[in-house]
Scaffold this active site. Structure first.
Site, short mmCIF file in Angstrom:
data_model
loop_
_atom_site.label_atom_id
_atom_site.label_comp_id
_atom_site.label_asym_id
_atom_site.label_seq_id
_atom_site.Cartn_x
_atom_site.Cartn_y
_atom_site.Cartn_z
N LYS A 13 -13.51 23.87 4.70
CA LYS A 13 -14.13 23.59 3.40
C LYS A 13 -15.03 22.35 3.47
O LYS A 13 -16.17 22.38 3.01
CB LYS A 13 -13.06 23.35 2.31
CG LYS A 13 -12.10 24.51 2.11
CD LYS A 13 -11.08 24.19 1.02
CE LYS A 13 -10.20 22.99 1.33
NZ LYS A 13 -9.29 23.17 2.48
N ARG A 88 -7.36 23.66 -7.19
CA ARG A 88 -6.28 24.18 -6.36
C ARG A 88 -5.16 24.78 -7.20
O ARG A 88 -4.18 25.26 -6.65
CB ARG A 88 -5.72 23.06 -5.47
CG ARG A 88 -6.48 22.95 -4.15
CD ARG A 88 -5.94 21.79 -3.32
NE ARG A 88 -6.14 22.03 -1.91
CZ ARG A 88 -6.79 21.19 -1.09
NH1 ARG A 88 -7.29 20.07 -1.54
NH2 ARG A 88 -6.90 21.47 0.18
N ARG A 127 -8.38 17.59 14.33
CA ARG A 127 -9.39 17.03 13.42
C ARG A 127 -9.48 15.52 13.53
O ARG A 127 -8.48 14.81 13.56
CB ARG A 127 -9.05 17.41 11.98
CG ARG A 127 -9.95 16.72 10.95
CD ARG A 127 -9.97 17.44 9.62
NE ARG A 127 -8.70 17.45 8.93
CZ ARG A 127 -8.50 18.10 7.77
NH1 ARG A 127 -9.48 18.76 7.20
NH2 ARG A 127 -7.32 18.08 7.21
N ARG A 160 -6.24 11.88 10.44
CA ARG A 160 -5.63 11.68 9.13
C ARG A 160 -4.12 11.72 9.28
O ARG A 160 -3.59 12.49 10.07
CB ARG A 160 -6.09 12.78 8.18
CG ARG A 160 -7.37 12.44 7.47
CD ARG A 160 -7.94 13.63 6.75
NE ARG A 160 -6.97 14.34 5.92
CZ ARG A 160 -7.28 15.40 5.17
NH1 ARG A 160 -8.51 15.84 5.16
NH2 ARG A 160 -6.36 16.00 4.46
N ARG A 171 2.79 21.25 5.58
CA ARG A 171 1.64 21.15 4.70
C ARG A 171 1.02 22.53 4.48
O ARG A 171 0.65 22.89 3.36
CB ARG A 171 0.65 20.20 5.35
CG ARG A 171 -0.53 19.91 4.53
CD ARG A 171 -0.94 18.48 4.74
NE ARG A 171 -2.33 18.38 4.41
CZ ARG A 171 -3.29 18.49 5.30
NH1 ARG A 171 -3.01 18.62 6.57
NH2 ARG A 171 -4.54 18.45 4.91
P1 ADP Z 1 -7.68 19.55 3.49
O1 ADP Z 1 -9.11 19.16 3.82
O2 ADP Z 1 -6.77 19.44 4.67
O3 ADP Z 1 -7.61 20.89 2.80
P2 ADP Z 1 -7.90 17.66 1.36
O4 ADP Z 1 -8.59 16.52 2.02
O5 ADP Z 1 -8.71 18.58 0.53
O6 ADP Z 1 -7.12 18.48 2.46
O7 ADP Z 1 -6.70 17.13 0.47
C1 ADP Z 1 -5.79 16.18 0.98
C2 ADP Z 1 -4.62 16.05 0.02
O8 ADP Z 1 -5.09 15.58 -1.25
C3 ADP Z 1 -3.89 17.34 -0.30
O9 ADP Z 1 -2.86 17.60 0.64
C4 ADP Z 1 -3.33 17.08 -1.69
O10 ADP Z 1 -2.15 16.30 -1.61
C5 ADP Z 1 -4.42 16.21 -2.31
N1 ADP Z 1 -5.40 17.02 -3.07
C6 ADP Z 1 -6.70 17.24 -2.76
N2 ADP Z 1 -7.31 18.02 -3.66
C7 ADP Z 1 -6.36 18.30 -4.60
C8 ADP Z 1 -6.34 19.07 -5.80
N3 ADP Z 1 -7.44 19.73 -6.22
N4 ADP Z 1 -5.18 19.12 -6.51
C9 ADP Z 1 -4.09 18.48 -6.10
N5 ADP Z 1 -4.01 17.74 -4.98
C10 ADP Z 1 -5.15 17.65 -4.22
P1 ADP Z 2 -10.85 21.66 5.38
O1 ADP Z 2 -11.74 20.75 4.58
O2 ADP Z 2 -10.82 23.06 4.84
O3 ADP Z 2 -9.48 21.11 5.58
P2 ADP Z 2 -12.46 20.83 7.68
O4 ADP Z 2 -13.87 21.09 7.31
O5 ADP Z 2 -11.95 19.45 7.62
O6 ADP Z 2 -11.49 21.82 6.83
O7 ADP Z 2 -12.22 21.41 9.15
C1 ADP Z 2 -10.97 21.26 9.82
C2 ADP Z 2 -11.21 21.00 11.31
O8 ADP Z 2 -11.74 22.17 11.92
C3 ADP Z 2 -12.20 19.88 11.60
O9 ADP Z 2 -11.77 19.19 12.75
C4 ADP Z 2 -13.52 20.60 11.86
O10 ADP Z 2 -14.34 19.88 12.79
C5 ADP Z 2 -13.04 21.91 12.48
N1 ADP Z 2 -13.89 23.05 12.14
C6 ADP Z 2 -14.56 23.28 10.99
N2 ADP Z 2 -15.24 24.44 11.03
C7 ADP Z 2 -14.97 24.98 12.24
C8 ADP Z 2 -15.38 26.20 12.92
N3 ADP Z 2 -16.18 27.09 12.33
N4 ADP Z 2 -14.89 26.40 14.16
C9 ADP Z 2 -14.06 25.51 14.76
N5 ADP Z 2 -13.66 24.37 14.19
C10 ADP Z 2 -14.10 24.09 12.96
#
Ligand code: ADP
Ligand code: ADP
Ligand code: ZN
Length: 214
Positions: A13, A88, A127, A160, A171
């Site tokens: 995302k 979410r 990551r 992270r 998670r």
């Molecule tokens: P990821 O990129 O791994 O999907 P995020 O960076 O989006 O994780 O979110 C990190 C943490 O922040 C989540 O595990 C949650 O605890 C909190 N968080 C983020 N967005 C939301 C949301 N829309 N509602 C509730 N908690 C959130």
């Molecule tokens: P989210 O916000 O959904 O948690 P991220 O954008 O942070 O996801 O991506 C999670 C990890 O996967 C990061 O280390 C990123 O560099 C890697 N990643 C993202 N897109 C791809 C892809 N298409 N193929 C392989 N790795 C990816």
């Protein structure tokens, strides 16, 4: 363009939101990033949110809705935005509809990014995030040019806390199941685009762009 990106942790995302934001010249808004900033700033909101984030649980709706409401009121969102990681929950989706209605605006699409669980684990475990500019890397799939330094700004990269190996499975158990009801909400509204999130970043971006209204 007003978009929301939904999907489990590691789906890509943040990566795609950044690319889409650059493409359309609109801000990328990550609730995860804003919550982590609040945590590092040590505000009361940040401390409260941090308790949930450390356990990989959702932060309560009222906190997250409040920060998004404030952020969307900012002038730079007038021509659109890419929301990454919000909504979410269905309550958040409803709150977003209400906020947009107040601004006389509507969403163009809600994109779900789908990736098999084994690949989510691999992506999260490798990551790396720039502590300064938020740029995202992966140890194997997208390594920085110099080990542990950001290509964009040179700052040091870090894992992270919630990406530590011992926290990833729990998670994913907690957060992956949150996607289905939100996806259904947008399916019912006729806004859902379900995208295959495997393959290269550019391949995924092309699929997303291909699914969006012109
Ligand atoms: P990821 O990129 O791994 O999907 P995020 O960076 O989006 O994780 O979110 C990190 C943490 O922040 C989540 O595990 C949650 O605890 C909190 N968080 C983020 N967005 C939301 C949301 N829309 N509602 C509730 N908690 C959130
Ligand atoms: P989210 O916000 O959904 O948690 P991220 O954008 O942070 O996801 O991506 C999670 C990890 O996967 C990061 O280390 C990123 O560099 C890697 N990643 C993202 N897109 C791809 C892809 N298409 N193929 C392989 N790795 C990816
Ligand atoms: Zn950087």
């Amino acid at each position: 363009m007003r978009l929301v990106l939904i999907g489990p942790p590691g789906a890509g995302k943040g990566t795609q939101a950044r690319l889409l934001g650059e493409r359309y010249g609109i801000p990328q808004i990550s609730t995860g990033e804003m919550l982590r900033d609040a945590q590092h700033a040590g505000t009361e909101l940040g401390r409260e949110a941090g308790r949930y984030m450390a356990e990989g649980r959702l932060v309560p709706d009222d906190i997250v809705i409040g920060i998004v409401d404030q952020r969307l009121a900012n002038g730079d969102c007038r021509n659109g935005f890419i929301l990454d990681g919000f909504p979410r929950t269905v309550a958040q989706a409803r709150a977003l509809d209400a906020m947009l209605e107040r601004h006389g605006a509507a969403l163009d699409a809600a994109v779900t990014v789908e990736v098999p669980r084994a690949e989510l684990v691999e992506r999260l475990a490798g990551r790396l995030v720039c502590g300064q500019c938020g740029a995202m890397y992966h140890r194997t799939f997208d390594p920085p040019k110099r080990p542990n330094a950001c290509d964009r700004c040179g700052a040091v990269l870090a894992q992270r806390e919630d990406d530590r190996e011992d926290r990833i499975e729990r998670r994913l158990d907690q957060l992956a199941k949150e996607v289905a009801p939100v996806a259904q909400y947008y399916r019912d509204a006729g806004l859902l685009r379900a995208i295959d999130g495997t393959g290269s970043r550019d391949a995924v971006l092309a699929r997303i762009l291909g699914s969006l209204p012109a």
